[in-house]
Design a protein around this motif. Structure first.
Motif, mmCIF file in Angstrom:
data_model
loop_
_atom_site.group_PDB
_atom_site.id
_atom_site.type_symbol
_atom_site.label_atom_id
_atom_site.label_comp_id
_atom_site.label_asym_id
_atom_site.label_seq_id
_atom_site.Cartn_x
_atom_site.Cartn_y
_atom_site.Cartn_z
ATOM 1 N N SER A 72 0.810 -1.222 0.000
ATOM 2 C CA SER A 72 0.000 0.000 0.000
ATOM 3 C C SER A 72 0.847 1.278 0.000
ATOM 4 N N ALA A 73 2.070 1.213 0.508
ATOM 5 C CA ALA A 73 2.862 2.438 0.659
ATOM 6 C C ALA A 73 3.953 2.597 -0.393
ATOM 7 N N TYR A 74 4.371 1.508 -1.003
ATOM 8 C CA TYR A 74 5.424 1.567 -2.027
ATOM 9 C C TYR A 74 4.812 1.386 -3.422
ATOM 10 N N ALA A 75 5.622 1.654 -4.427
ATOM 11 C CA ALA A 75 5.127 1.653 -5.806
ATOM 12 C C ALA A 75 5.694 0.494 -6.619
ATOM 13 N N TYR A 76 5.885 -0.651 -5.977
ATOM 14 C CA TYR A 76 6.462 -1.786 -6.722
ATOM 15 C C TYR A 76 5.610 -2.200 -7.914
ATOM 16 N N GLN A 77 4.308 -1.937 -7.821
ATOM 17 C CA GLN A 77 3.450 -2.310 -8.944
ATOM 18 C C GLN A 77 3.724 -1.476 -10.200
ATOM 19 N N MET A 78 4.488 -0.367 -10.046
ATOM 20 C CA MET A 78 4.865 0.435 -11.214
ATOM 21 C C MET A 78 6.030 -0.198 -11.972
ATOM 22 N N GLY A 79 6.654 -1.203 -11.386
ATOM 23 C CA GLY A 79 7.749 -1.883 -12.071
ATOM 24 C C GLY A 79 9.059 -1.846 -11.304
ATOM 25 N N VAL A 80 9.229 -0.829 -10.463
ATOM 26 C CA VAL A 80 10.474 -0.725 -9.703
ATOM 27 C C VAL A 80 10.294 0.318 -8.610
#
Lengths: 186, 186, 186, 186
Positions: A72-80
């Motif tokens: 929920s707090a990081y953007a790993y779903q953006m690719g990196v």
């Protein structure tokens, strides 16, 4: 140029328009200072909560919470995510994947053998103190100190950079996280 | 709906349009990977050049070059740069002003008494090695290692985050710079 | 993890930090609703001023003012403005160059033979009425009506889209302008 | 400054790093010209497909397809789309809601009584011809003509502005659409 209506009508139409104009629909994608400060506080709270969960319910529960926090707090779903945690060493300094972030926070991943679980180290206080923010519209960065205090009353301060983007749901996500121990002089 | 011309004319007009359409004017403000890599290399080159100028022409010349570098490569004219240099200590860890950056690179500023001039330390090689880039349209961030070698053949590696924005002239400028010595383990 | 100071010291340091934290340097590049509304009003004022200058001081003075307006309110220095004025016709519908915009506003350019000078048509009132704004961080768009009244009391309304970017000096500039007479039905 | 390893080791490490550096992870959020052109073509194809579905399967099927197109190609989920269709009239000129867009494309909504269904008007060809694009990183705008030909061979040309943003899934979505019949001169 087409003439629409005489002056009286125009004035009337304008008055109606002015009334309407008071409430245009406004969508604002920009990241605000308030949102950045809230996201920083949420990060600190999450760190303390993971530790509290670990102490109360054990490692599996702490890991489950850490996964929820990362998702929920990081953007790993953006690719990196550009993530340089405080205590990582070569050749696994950077944790650009979700698995690398999870290993750093709770340890127990044989793929990251030197990780002992930063979030499990007894943190009781976590306070961000910003030196500067750069709000660049749809992204934002912050730089400052973060002060930690653990269960033994020991304090640690790190130099911290966070970068944020706003997702489609309007939530900030960390796409950059560079943390380092303070340089102690030569 | 207004009818403009019969089919034959339409087809003719479209053919002309298609020819025209091959060259719309395109203004592209997005920051590219190539631009980021070039800016990183320019930073390394500038560091080595400041040192070479120092060795050949002395400190005043090195300072003059450093000012030129800061004014062209950093974004202090935007109001702030989020700059945490490798070797600064409390209470002057962060160098959010041009004066603070200049003091860090060439020293000699009584307002920053612990600065000895990072750019004057004999650097002969400087190589950025990126782990990840996040190109967010009008801003960009990079994270990775930078390897330095000095005149005595000694090597140093730092963990480096750079953030870039593009100015009106189309040049990248550093608005974020977090550099830290590698953590050596507990 | 390095221990910096015992709890009491930490608490003291934090209190000092909290005081400091109240005033981080904040640079905000995002375009606000207020800035968009001000830019719209400035456009209307400029239109009326060009006409007033024309009536009082003649065409050369009006042209000089129009040039000043274009250079400060539009983004032609970025390489292009996407400008579809209300009254242009093929094959010069779009005015992507500064010269094309100037010809539209004040006429008198043999390269744009059908232009008679939109800004010279006796405008006395100009009122933007927004339906919606989309603030996308470093760019913004608005859509709505603009109501004009000329010296004879005749009113005209157009459908208007404006796009804005913020330049390095912090000023909004129009990089998009699509204006069209209202469709009157079939 | 910590010394990591002697020169030979450094060179070796750098060579390994250089090999690694060839493939940093790169996430690029910027909108490209190619993506804009593809989105324009997709819009044209969708228009023709809605009409073809209408002719073959009737209005309900056309409406279902139009809903799918709106939900995938427009940005109504962001809160608003700045949409001024070609043929709408006061007081419903602007279609800032999904319902307003759907009514415009397929008609049959009593809340928009003057809409007859633009997408059902027999379109067989649709060709965008751009005059200019402004790619502003995470948003983009295009301006140009769109040429339509219907089943009777009648051609229509409109002046068209589209604005795009990129959603979390990496797809372009239209957040701005201003379409107007060409001005025919006074």
């Amino acid at each position: 140029m087409k003439i629409k209506y005489p002056l009286f009508g125009a004035v009337f139409a304008m008055s109606a328009s002015v009334a309407l104009a008071k409430e245009p629909v406004v969508v604002n994608q920009a990241i605000t200072e308030k949102e950045v400060l809230a996201a920083q506080q949420a990060w600190c709270n999450a760190l303390i909560n993971i530790n509290a969960t670990y102490e109360k319910d054990g490692k599996a529960a702490a890991k489950a919470l850490a996964e929820k926090v990362i998702d929920s707090a990081y953007a790993y779903q953006m690719g990196v995510v550009l993530f340089k945690p405080t205590l990582t060493v070569n050749p696994q300094t950077f944790r650009t994947t979700r698995a690398g972030a999870l290993a750093y926070f709770v340890g127990g991943d044989t793929a990251f053998p030197k990780d002992t679980g930063f979030a499990l180290k007894g943190w009781k206080k976590c306070e961000p103190v910003n030196t500067a923010l750069f709000l660049d519209g749809n992204s934002a960065i912050s730089m400052g100190k973060v002060h930690f205090v653990d269960k033994n009353g020991k304090a640690t301060t790190v130099d911290k950079t966070w970068g944020y983007i706003k997702d489609d749901a309007g939530n900030l996500r960390i796409n950059l996280h560079h943390s380092s121990l303070e340089y102690q002089g030569s």
